[in-house]
Enzyme design. Structure first.
Site, mmCIF file in Angstrom:
data_model
loop_
_atom_site.group_PDB
_atom_site.id
_atom_site.type_symbol
_atom_site.label_atom_id
_atom_site.label_comp_id
_atom_site.label_asym_id
_atom_site.label_seq_id
_atom_site.Cartn_x
_atom_site.Cartn_y
_atom_site.Cartn_z
ATOM 1 C CG ASP A 33 -2.214 0.753 1.029
ATOM 2 O OD1 ASP A 33 -3.282 0.126 1.051
ATOM 3 O OD2 ASP A 33 -2.170 1.994 0.809
ATOM 4 C CG LEU A 51 -1.005 0.383 -6.883
ATOM 5 C CD1 LEU A 51 -2.511 0.418 -6.626
ATOM 6 C CD2 LEU A 51 -0.547 -1.023 -7.245
ATOM 7 C CG LEU A 70 -7.790 -5.879 -2.286
ATOM 8 C CD1 LEU A 70 -7.822 -5.934 -0.755
ATOM 9 C CD2 LEU A 70 -9.107 -6.369 -2.854
ATOM 10 N N GLY A 72 -5.918 1.209 -5.055
ATOM 11 C CA GLY A 72 -6.390 2.240 -5.974
ATOM 12 C C GLY A 72 -7.448 3.099 -5.329
ATOM 13 C CB ILE A 73 -9.239 6.032 -6.659
ATOM 14 C CG1 ILE A 73 -7.885 6.761 -6.762
ATOM 15 C CG2 ILE A 73 -10.352 6.979 -6.233
ATOM 16 C CD1 ILE A 73 -7.329 7.281 -5.459
ATOM 17 C CB SER A 110 -16.592 -1.507 -8.440
ATOM 18 O OG SER A 110 -17.702 -0.879 -7.836
ATOM 19 C CE1 TYR A 135 -13.649 2.542 -7.565
ATOM 20 C CE2 TYR A 135 -16.039 2.445 -7.512
ATOM 21 C CZ TYR A 135 -14.809 1.925 -7.151
ATOM 22 O OH TYR A 135 -14.740 0.783 -6.388
ATOM 23 C CE LYS A 139 -12.091 -0.424 -8.787
ATOM 24 N NZ LYS A 139 -10.927 -1.086 -8.190
#
Ligand code: NAI
Ligand code: 15L
Length: 267
Positions: A33, A51, A70, A72-73, A110, A135, A139
């Site tokens: 992270d 990342l 996992l 990211g924003i 998502s 967002y 994805k």
């Protein structure tokens, strides 16, 4: 048993909830992270990594035989942040995986990839994306990238369109979208266990009473969610405000994400 499992975004809400389960499938776990993690168990190691940094991500994948991506924003934000964390970051993960022996990847997609489907529709993993936010668009990019990396390079991936992974549902919508962390872990374990994964998309949702998503096309995974949001139905409904049937947040599966404007227009 995996020898070295990498989990990006490990300091976040979902990562923190998954950590206790991971020794069931992996001997060593690398938690990555941009936010530091201090409370490491004996099987865990922390690796700070941005990342968007291609070289750092490549080094992170060295010697890894499984990835839970996992990082990211995780909500709607200005495009520049989504571009770096989700688009560039996810590209860097797949490209590093390709160069480091193609470990299987579980990609945290998502439900907001399909957030503009209506709540009175039941959809499966083959419908066209109808993202409700930038967002959600990012994805959809991640899923499309995963499809391309499998077809061209044989890089296997499970894209999980996670519903709402919290300790318990927070509102009426989440009675349909809630995903227990243990159910998510079981799904991840299936992704690493099945003989052939290819690129598969699945909705990450518990065995709730009301569900908008049909996972039968991903039945070969053998995943059987055990939890059910109905346990909190009375508590949620007791505090629920009346819903306006013309409100986009009520009409669409994405809820408030579907109702939100462009982040650049917010002051
Ligand atoms: P979160 O926001 O709590 O955690 C995300 C983590 O990623 C944070 O610890 C953050 O420091 C890290 N991160 C952000 N940008 C980064 C960058 N550029 N480089 C390295 N690390 C970076 O999110 P949460 O709730 O834990 O979600 C995890 C993943 O699952 C996210 O990808 C999210 O989009 C996805 N997801 C989560 C859902 C949920 O219900 N919690 C629902 C649907 C998808
Ligand atoms: C998501 O994709 C978000 O990461 C999470 O914060 C929740 O809002 C979830 O979707 C949801 O739809 O409830």
């Amino acid at each position: 048993m995996l020898q070295k499992l990498l989990m990006t975004g490990a300091a976040g809400g979902v990562g923190s909830k998954l950590r206790p389960f991971l020794p069931r499938i992996a001997k060593h776990v690398v938690l990555s992270d941009i936010a530091k993690i201090d409370d490491l168990a004996a099987h865990e190691r922390f690796a700070a990594c941005e990342l968007g940094d291609v070289q750092a991500v490549s080094a992170l994948l060295d010697g890894v035989d499984g990835v839970i991506h996992l990082g990211g924003i995780s909500i709607e934000k200005p495009f520049e942040r989504i571009l770096n964390g989700n688009i560039l970051g996810t590209y860097n993960i797949f490209e590093a995986a390709r160069h480091h022996g193609r470990p299987r990847v579980v990609f945290a997609s998502s439900n907001h990839v399909t957030g503009y489907y209506r709540r009175d529709e039941r959809i499966d993993n083959r419908v066209l994306p109808k993202p409700d936010t930038l967002y959600g668009v990012s994805k959809a990019f991640g899923e499309t990238l995963a499809s391309f990396y499998f077809d061209k390079f044989g890089q296997e991936c499970l894209s999980v369109r996670i519903g709402s992974c919290f300790d318990k549902p927070k509102d009426r919508r989440m009675l349909a979208t809630w995903l227990a962390a243990e159910d998510l872990f079981d799904l991840i374990a299936c992704a690493f266990a099945v003989p052939r994964l290819g690129h598969t998309i699945v909705y990450g949702v518990s065995d709730n009473e009301q569900i908008w998503w049909d996972n039968r096309n991903a039945g070969f995974l053998g995943w059987k969610p055990k939890h059910n949001a109905a346990k909190w139905r009375d508590e949620i409904m007791a505090g629920a405000k009346p819903e306006a049937p013309t409100d986009p947040a009520v009409i669409y599966q994405g809820g408030a994400f579907a109702a939100a404007g462009h982040p650049a227009d917010e002051s």
